[in-house]
Each structure stands twice: as structure tokens, then as C-alpha cells.
Write a protein that holds these residues in place. Structure first.
Motif, PDB file in Angstrom:
ATOM      1  N   GLY A  46      32.234  -1.434 -39.818  1.00  0.00           N
ATOM      2  CA  GLY A  46      33.128  -1.956 -38.792  1.00  0.00           C
ATOM      3  C   GLY A  46      33.479  -0.899 -37.751  1.00  0.00           C
ATOM      4  N   VAL A  47      33.680   0.343 -38.220  1.00  0.00           N
ATOM      5  CA  VAL A  47      33.994   1.437 -37.294  1.00  0.00           C
ATOM      6  C   VAL A  47      32.826   1.696 -36.355  1.00  0.00           C
ATOM      7  CG1 VAL A  47      34.481   3.900 -37.133  1.00  0.00           C
ATOM      8  CG2 VAL A  47      35.659   2.505 -38.864  1.00  0.00           C
ATOM      9  N   ASP A  48      31.592   1.816 -36.907  1.00  0.00           N
ATOM     10  CA  ASP A  48      30.421   2.085 -36.065  1.00  0.00           C
ATOM     11  C   ASP A  48      30.113   0.909 -35.145  1.00  0.00           C
ATOM     12  OD1 ASP A  48      30.120   4.587 -37.005  1.00  0.00           O
ATOM     13  OD2 ASP A  48      28.280   4.242 -38.160  1.00  0.00           O
ATOM     14  N   LYS A  49      30.377  -0.293 -35.641  1.00  0.00           N
ATOM     15  CA  LYS A  49      30.098  -1.475 -34.818  1.00  0.00           C
ATOM     16  C   LYS A  49      31.028  -1.529 -33.617  1.00  0.00           C
ATOM     17  CE  LYS A  49      29.011  -6.361 -35.536  1.00  0.00           C
ATOM     18  NZ  LYS A  49      29.071  -7.487 -36.490  1.00  0.00           N
ATOM     19  N   ALA A  50      32.261  -0.997 -33.809  1.00  0.00           N
ATOM     20  CA  ALA A  50      33.241  -1.010 -32.706  1.00  0.00           C
ATOM     21  C   ALA A  50      33.025   0.122 -31.703  1.00  0.00           C
ATOM     22  CB  ALA A  50      34.651  -0.916 -33.293  1.00  0.00           C
ATOM     23  N   GLN A  51      32.145   1.051 -32.046  1.00  0.00           N
ATOM     24  CA  GLN A  51      31.880   2.185 -31.159  1.00  0.00           C
ATOM     25  C   GLN A  51      31.132   1.734 -29.903  1.00  0.00           C
ATOM     26  OE1 GLN A  51      32.822   5.157 -31.034  1.00  0.00           O
ATOM     27  NE2 GLN A  51      33.030   6.123 -33.062  1.00  0.00           N
ATOM     28  N   LEU A  57      26.452   6.902 -33.481  1.00  0.00           N
ATOM     29  CA  LEU A  57      27.012   6.238 -34.678  1.00  0.00           C
ATOM     30  C   LEU A  57      27.129   7.273 -35.788  1.00  0.00           C
ATOM     31  CD1 LEU A  57      24.943   2.929 -34.541  1.00  0.00           C
ATOM     32  CD2 LEU A  57      27.181   3.408 -33.573  1.00  0.00           C
ATOM     33  N   LEU A  58      28.373   7.440 -36.335  1.00  0.00           N
ATOM     34  CA  LEU A  58      28.662   8.578 -37.196  1.00  0.00           C
ATOM     35  C   LEU A  58      28.458   8.330 -38.694  1.00  0.00           C
ATOM     36  CD1 LEU A  58      31.957   9.737 -35.446  1.00  0.00           C
ATOM     37  CD2 LEU A  58      29.632  10.617 -35.076  1.00  0.00           C
ATOM     38  N   HIS A  59      28.447   7.074 -39.146  1.00  0.00           N
ATOM     39  CA  HIS A  59      28.554   6.804 -40.583  1.00  0.00           C
ATOM     40  C   HIS A  59      27.280   6.215 -41.191  1.00  0.00           C
ATOM     41  CE1 HIS A  59      32.780   7.657 -40.071  1.00  0.00           C
ATOM     42  NE2 HIS A  59      32.886   6.707 -39.150  1.00  0.00           N
ATOM     43  N   GLN A  60      26.159   6.422 -40.531  1.00  0.00           N
ATOM     44  CA  GLN A  60      24.912   5.810 -41.007  1.00  0.00           C
ATOM     45  C   GLN A  60      24.516   6.326 -42.397  1.00  0.00           C
ATOM     46  OE1 GLN A  60      21.704   6.091 -38.255  1.00  0.00           O
ATOM     47  NE2 GLN A  60      20.171   5.442 -39.740  1.00  0.00           N
TER      48      GLN A  60
END
Length: 796
Positions: A46-51, A57-60
């Protein structure tokens, strides 16, 4: 959470309970971890999608780790779900549903992951999918997988393949034409995918058929092993109890269950051969399992052969003991009639008449001694089975047998060295080698020294009785008035005898022979045990034969009366000639036989009538008790269904209401047995004839009463357990509902990109209160675990 598939919830043993606890704990731990992985992945996705798309993208990588770990744990969960279903846990379906929900959430996150990071399902970093290697790798993986070799491995393989097959099915939506793939390549990939999917389905079906076959074989092996253990552990010595019950159970199995079970075994062997030839060519696991079933079935049949010999030995032993005791009592009673104290109050003629009246009993006892002598040669020394041998004792093998200790063929004689327990004997073969084999596979053959000694004692008692009777008779005859004898022709000139006397003598001899023959038939009918397979039909046949005997005796009595009328005028003439003087004792003998036979017929008819009522009531009660036992057997696993405890309680209460009124049938059974014993007692007291069926009937009545009592006890115990389980279940549901209500009404404190500092602070404070509430309710989880364990303990 789970139960063994062959046993009901009420019969799980300690080992299964430990395994059950282990499965529950492992599933709970794995499920909690999968839940954490999924929640963390959802949060970071959800965090990366909102970026902003322009930002990195930090959490891959963390998402990849979380989803990969969840995948591995899901495999273990699917495996444990299979165990839960195998053990027939009442909530197995609900557990499987929860695991599938976790899998669906994991798959949904994988799809989001692919869309977000432009990845394939296995989460590797690639800008495009090279379908050729991917499909080939999956195909090689499937083709390289094994089947078995044991049931646990197959369960694990099914769980793993379910995951793999779902992945392969997911390729269908991804395998689409693209600008980078030529039509020819796409067509080839599509064909390879179809082939892969079919091979995956084929392995799925083969695993399912193998699992089903292995389960069926395991169930059959458990049954055969339990049946063998019953025979091996049974006490086949002189102390064996409930011989009739064991005999009835075995005869019932032979007539109804043996053939059906043989068909099941043959079907398993046939299925195993087909699997080896068609689906699993040369699979050693199936071959081993099939051969083991065949071996155990043959071992069971071998033990059945031994069991038949043991049952016959015990029957012969108990029959000899009973007949010997009955004969001894009869000889003692006849001896008591010769006691001087009892003779002092009688005249010589009364004593002679009593001696004449007891003569048939003496002759019957002579016949009994001869019958016992013949039986004694077949009486095995059963007592030697339970005492340590003090000298070399021969043990004869009754069947082929082989186990880890050794083997023996049927008909081989070994030397019994030691029998420390009821199950295994230490035996020595002809080569001096000692081996330990089941005692049930051997008999200690006849003769029985104690039986031979008993025969010597009975011979002495009978000889002493005859000697005393003969001496008393001779002394009485010597002191009485001399009987009128035929006068010598040289001294007295007598009138010529009636020419009819020869014919009359012949007729009375014919009647006496017919009466003796008839008496023998009646006694054989009386002394022969009923056919235990069809006692009612046998009794009906004997009653008809008894009626024919009665008609025959009445006809002979009528013929004797005709002769009596013709003889009476001749006997009044004095003196009597040689032919005429033989008629009175012959007519007296005929009268005595007619009276004796008529008494026998009447007493046998009363005994047969009482026995008929008893046998019919036994048959009726057996049907009733067996039906209730079947209902209890069907009362097995408690399924995961709404209101299952209430419906099961209602079912058992209805069954209990049906059972209680049947007490009258048991009471009637007891009354019918008492009437039969009374009829047998009269027959024994008046004619020294023992009823051969009364001990069997007594044993059957006792067994049925015990079974009925056991049914009542079982119903009461199960209702008590269900009541306890209902209380625990209600409390469990109350705690669950309370927690559900709390969790469903938790505030959504997730931070949005548009939130300001004030909103973030408010949500932070709210989240702190949520954490405090969660901490306060942590005791609910512990309570739920305790209630779950309590519920399982009650149901176990």
C-alpha cells in the motif's frame, strides 16, 4: 483440531492426542506467521502503491521476502490440513477454509506485487517472462517427483502439488500475446502450457488414487492386526471364559463376514495390481503394501484355523468335565439308595422293586461311561497351557506362521520349553534350536492325564455300584419264598401247551425290541446338543420326531394290550409250561418300558417347549441388542456443523428412550431360562438325563444381559460427555463473539498521504488506546486456548 480416521472422537488414544496437540500448535504458529507476512506485505504494498511513479519503490525486496516465506508456510499448512481431515477433526472443513482464505489473500498480494513491480508469480525480478524455460522447469519438476513411499509422504506430496498446481493454473491468465512475443512462439508456449497442465492434473489424480489406496490398505491392516491380536492374546487354557460367546461370534463371522471381507481384500489386491500396471508402473511402495495386505490376510486365515481347533479343544474339555460331574452325581445318587439306613424301612419286595426300577439308570450310566471313555481320548490337556512344563512336552503347530522371531509350518511337533506368558512360548525344534512363537499357533495334543484318571475313578465307582447292587439282589432272593418253576415233564404229566404261545412270544419280543429302539431314539434326541446355527429349526424338527415317537409308543402299547388279553386266559391255567412261563416277565418288561418311554416323552416335550420359548426370545433379544450396538457404532465423529452437539444429544436421548423399554425383553429372557432349567432339573432328577444345551443358553443369556447393560452405560457416558462439551462450546463461542465484536469495531488509524500533522497525532493517540485495549483482551486468547483444550479433552 484433528482425529484419527479409523476411530471416533470418544476413542482417541494417548499417542494420537499428543500428535493432535502437535499439529494444532504447529498450524497455529504457521498460520499466525503467514497472517503477519500477509499483513506486512499489504501494508508495504500500500505504501509503494501510494508513491509517486517518478519516485523509487522502497519495499520491493521486503515484500518479496514476506510473500516467499508465506508461500513456504502455506505448503506446510496444506499438509497439516490433510492431517486434520485424516484425523477427522470436527472443524477440519473450517480449518481448510481458513487456510484457503490465507492462500487467496497471498495470491491477491502476489498479483498486486506483479502489477506494481512488473514481476512474475515467483517474485523474481524480470522485465518480461521467458515462458519456455519457466514451463520446462515446471514440467521437469513434476516429472522428477516421486510417489510415496509411505502414506505420510503421499500426504506431503499432495499438499505440495496443490500449491504447484494452483501456480500452473494461474499461468493461464498471464500467458497472453504481447508485442515482444511472435505468434509462432505464443502458439508453442500455449501448447507447452496445455501439456504441462494435463501432466499436472494427471499427477494430481495419481496422487489421489495412491492416497486412497494406501488409506484403504492401512485401514485393512489395522483391522487384520487387531483381529490377529485378539486371537493371539486370548487365553485358550482351561480357564477360558465365555466359550459360547466366542464360538457364536466366530460362527457369525464365518457365515456372514468372512466372505465379504475376503472380497474386500481381493479387491484391494486387484486395485494394487492395476495401480502398479497402469498409473504407477513398478512402484515399490504399492507392491510392498499390496504384498503386506496379502500376507496379513493369510496370517489371519491361518489363525482362524488355529482358533477352530482351540474352540473344539475347549468345548471337548468343558463337555468332558460337565459330563463327568453329572455322571459322578448320578452314581452317587444310585449308591445312596443302597445305604442300609434307607433300606431298613423297606420290605424285601420293595427293595427288589426299587432295584428293578433303577436298572435303566444303571444301564444309561454304563453307556455314559463308554461315551466319556471315547471323548476322553480327544480331551487336550489345557491346564498345561498355563503352567510351566516340568518335563519335555510336545507342542503341535496348528497353522503356518512367520514373524520376526521365526517361522513354523502346520503339523510340526516342537518341544515346549517355557510359556512365561499367555502370548509367546519358547519352543525347541528337532535340531535343538530355540525360538519364540505365539502360543495360539500351537496345541498340546491329547491325551489328558487328568481325564484318564477321571475315567479310572468313574470305572471304579460304576463297578462298585454294580457289585453292591448284585450282592444285595442275591441276598434278598435267597431269603424270599422260592419262585414257582416249571415242573419237570418226567415228574408231572402236564397238559400240552397252547399252539398260540410261540406266536405270542414272538409278538411280545417284537414289541420289546421296538420299544427299546424307540427309547434309544428318544435318548439320542435328548442327549444331542442343538444345532447352534439354527436352534429353533432344529427344535421344531425334534418336536415333530417326538410326536412320531409318541404315536409309535401308543401303537405298540395297543398291540401289547391285545397280546395281554390273549395271554391272560392261558396264564390262569396251572401249572405253566416252559413257553407260557416266559410271558409274564416279558409283559412286565414291556409295561416298564412303555411307562418309562411315555414319561421320557412327556418330560422331553416340556423341556423342548420351554427351550423353544427361550431360543425364540434369545433370537429376538439378539436382534434388538445388535441393532442398538450398531447405532452406537454409527455414533462416531462429531462433524463441524451448526448445532451438532445439540442434535447429537437429541439423537442419543431418543436412542436411550428406545433402549429402556427393552428391559422387559431381558426380564422375559431370564424367566424363560428359569423355566427351561426347571424342566431340565426334573428330567435329570427322574431319569439322570442332563440337558446338553442349558450351559450354552445360560451363557448366551448372561452375555446378552451384559451387552444390554453396556449399551445403557455407553449411552449415559456419552450423554454426560456431550453435556460437558455443550457447556464448554457455549463458553467458547461467547468468548469468540466478544472478540469478534471488538475486532470488527476497531478504528481505522492508517495514515494517508493527505493527512496533516493534527490528524496524524489524533490517529496516533487513537492507535495507542487500541493497543491498550488489545493488551487488555490478550487474556481472551489464553482463555480460548484453554477452552479449546478443555473441549477436546471432553470429546476425547
Amino acid at each position: 483440531m484433528s482425529k484419527k480416521n479409523e476411530y471416533s472422537l470418544a476413542k482417541i488414544n494417548k499417542r494420537e492426542a499428543v500428535e493432535l496437540s502437535s499439529v494444532i500448535n504447529r498450524m497455529q504458529k504457521n498460520a499466525d506467521q503467514v497472517e503477519k507476512n500477509i499483513l506486512r506485505a499489504e501494508e508495504l504494498l500500500g505504501v509503494d502503491k501510494a508513491q509517486d511513479k517518478s519516485k523509487q519503490l522502497l519495499h520491493q525486496q521486503e515484500n518479496s521476502r514476506n510473500l516467499s516465506q508465506a508461500e513456504e508456510l502455506l505448503k506446510d499448512l496444506f499438509l497439516d490440513v490433510g492431517k486434520a481431515r485424516k484425523l477427522k477433526h470436527p472443524q477440519a472443513s473450517e480449518i481448510e477454509k481458513d487456510v484457503k482464505n490465507l492462500h487467496d489473500r497471498w495470491a491477491k498480494n502476489c498479483a498486486i506485487y506483479r502489477d506494481l513491480y512488473d514481476q512474475v508469480q515467483d517474485l523474481e525480478l524480470k522485465q518480461k517472462i521467458d515462458w519456455g524455460p519457466v514451463l520446462q522447469e515446471k514440467l521437469s519438476h513434476i516429472m522428477g517427483e516421486k510417489y510415496g513411499p509411505n502414506l505420510y509422504d503421499v500426504e506431503k506430496q499432495i499438499a505440495e502439488h496443490n500449491i504447484l498446481h494452483q501456480q500452473i493454473e494461474a499461468y493461464s491468465s498471464q500467458l497472453q500475446p504481447s508485442s515482444t512475443t511472435s505468434p509462432e512462439d505464443y502458439k508453442a508456449f500455449k501448447e507447452e502450457y496445455v501439456e504441462l497442465l494435463e501432466i499436472s492434473k494427471l499427477r494430481h489424480n495419481h496422487l489421489a488414487s495412491l492416497y486412497e489406496y494406501m488409506q484403504s490398505c492401512s485401514k485393512e491392516l489395522v483391522y487384520l492386526s487387531s483381529q490377529q491380536e485378539r486371537i493371539l492374546n486370548r487365553d485358550w487354557s482351561d480357564r477360558m471364559v465365555d466359550t459360547s460367546g466366542v464360538r457364536m461370534e466366530y460362527e457369525k463371522f464365518k457365515s456372514n463376514g468372512l466372505l465379504a471381507h475376503e472380497r474386500e481384500v481381493n479387491q484391494l489386491l486387484k486395485e494394487g495390481t492395476n495401480l502398479v500396471q497402469m498409473k504407477h508402473p513398478g512402484n515399490p511402495a504399492i507392491i510392498t503394501l499390496r504384498d503386506k495386505v496379502q500376507l496379513e490376510w493369510q496370517s489371519f486365515l491361518n489363525l482362524c484355523i488355529a482358533q477352530e481347533v482351540h474352540l473344539e479343544n475347549v468345548d471337548n474339555y468343558k463337555k468332558f468335565q460337565l459330563d463327568a460331574d453329572t455322571l459322578s452325581e448320578s452314581l452317587q445318587r444310585l449308591n445312596s439308595t443302597l445305604d442300609p439306613k434307607s433300606l431298613n424301612s423297606k420290605s424285601n419286595s420293595e427293595i427288589l422293586l426299587a432295584l428293578e426300577g433303577d436298572e435303566p439308570s444303571v444301564k444309561r450310566n454304563e453307556q455314559r461311561v463308554e461315551a466319556l471313555r471315547e471323548l476322553s481320548s480327544n480331551v487336550a490337556p489345557l491346564k498345561l497351557r498355563r503352567i510351566q512344563p516340568t518335563k519335555p512336552t510336545i507342542a503341535l503347530s496348528l497353522c503356518d506362521w512367520a514373524d520376526e522371531n521365526g517361522s513354523v509350518e502346520r503339523g510340526v511337533e516342537l518341544i515346549l520349553k517355557s510359556n512365561p506368558d499367555n502370548k509367546y512360548w519358547e519352543l525347541e525344534d528337532s535340531n535343538g534350536r530355540t525360538t519364540s512363537l505365539p502360543g495360539a499357533c500351537f496345541e498340546i495334543p491329547s491325551p489328558n492325564p487328568e481325564a484318564l484318571e477321571t475315567m479310572k475313578s468313574l470305572d471304579r465307582k460304576l463297578a462298585d455300584l454294580k457289585k453292591r447292587r448284585s450282592a444285595l439282589r442275591d441276598s434278598l432272593k435267597a431269603s424270599t419264598v422260592e419262585v414257582i418253576r416249571p415242573q419237570k415233564a418226567a415228574l408231572i404229566e402236564s397238559a400240552p401247551e397252547d399252539p398260540k404261545l410261540t406266536e405270542l412270544n414272538s409278538d411280545i419280543d417284537r414289541i420289546n425290541k421296538a420299544l427299546a429302539r424307540n427309547e434309544k431314539e428318544i435318548l439320542n434326541r435328548l442327549r444331542t446338543p442343538l444345532d447352534t446355527r439354527a436352534p429353533i429349526q432344529d427344535l421344531e424338527k425334534r418336536q415333530q420326531e417326538n410326536e412320531k415317537s409318541a404315536l409309535t409308543v401308543r401303537k405298540l402299547e395297543s398291540d401289547k394290550s391285545v397280546i395281554q388279553r390273549e395271554v391272560d386266559p392261558i396264564l390262569v391255567k396251572k401249572p405253566l409250561g416252559p413257553k407260557a412261563s416266559t410271558l409274564p416277565p416279558k409283559l412286565s418288561d414291556a409295561n416298564n418300558k412303555i411307562h418309562n418311554i411315555n414319561t421320557l416323552i412327556d418330560l422331553y416335550n416340556k423341556k423342548a417347549t420351554a427351550s423353544m420359548f427361550l431360543e425364540k426370545q434369545l433370537e429376538k433379544t439378539e436382534v434388538t441388542v445388535s441393532w442398538f450396538e450398531q447405532q452406537l457404532t454409527k455414533d462416531g465423529v462429531i462433524l463441524d456443523q451448526p448445532d451438532v452437539l445439540q442434535s447429537r444429544t437429541k439423537k442419543l436421548q431418543n436412542l436411550q428412550q428406545d433402549v429402556l423399554p427393552k428391559k422387559e425383553e431381558l426380564n422375559k429372557l431370564g424367566k424363560d431360562l428359569d423355566l427351561t432349567k426347571q424342566a431340565c432339573s426334573t428330567l435329570q432328577q427322574s431319569h439322570d438325563e442332563y440337558c446338553p444345551d442349558i450351559r450354552r443358553q445360560e451363557s448366551q443369556v448372561k452375555l446378552l444381559k451384559n451387552r444390554y447393560t453396556n449399551i445403557n452405560n455407553q449411552l449415559q457416558e456419552r450423554l454426560t460427555l456431550l453435556k460437558q462439551a455443550s457447556y464448554k462450546n457455549q463458553e467458547f463461542n461467547h468468548v469468540v463473539q466478544s472478540l469478534d465484536f471488538f475486532l470488527l469495531n476497531l478504528p481505522d488509524n492508517s495514515i494517508k498521504p493527505t493527512d496533516g500533522l493534527g490528524e496524524i497525532k489524533t490517529k496516533e493517540n487513537s492507535q495507542k488506546r487500541v493497543m491498550e485495549d488489545i493488551q487488555k483482551r490478550s487474556g481472551y486468547i489464553a482463555r480460548l486456548k484453554d477452552l479449546s483444550k478443555d473441549l477436546q479433552r471432553v470429546l476425547n
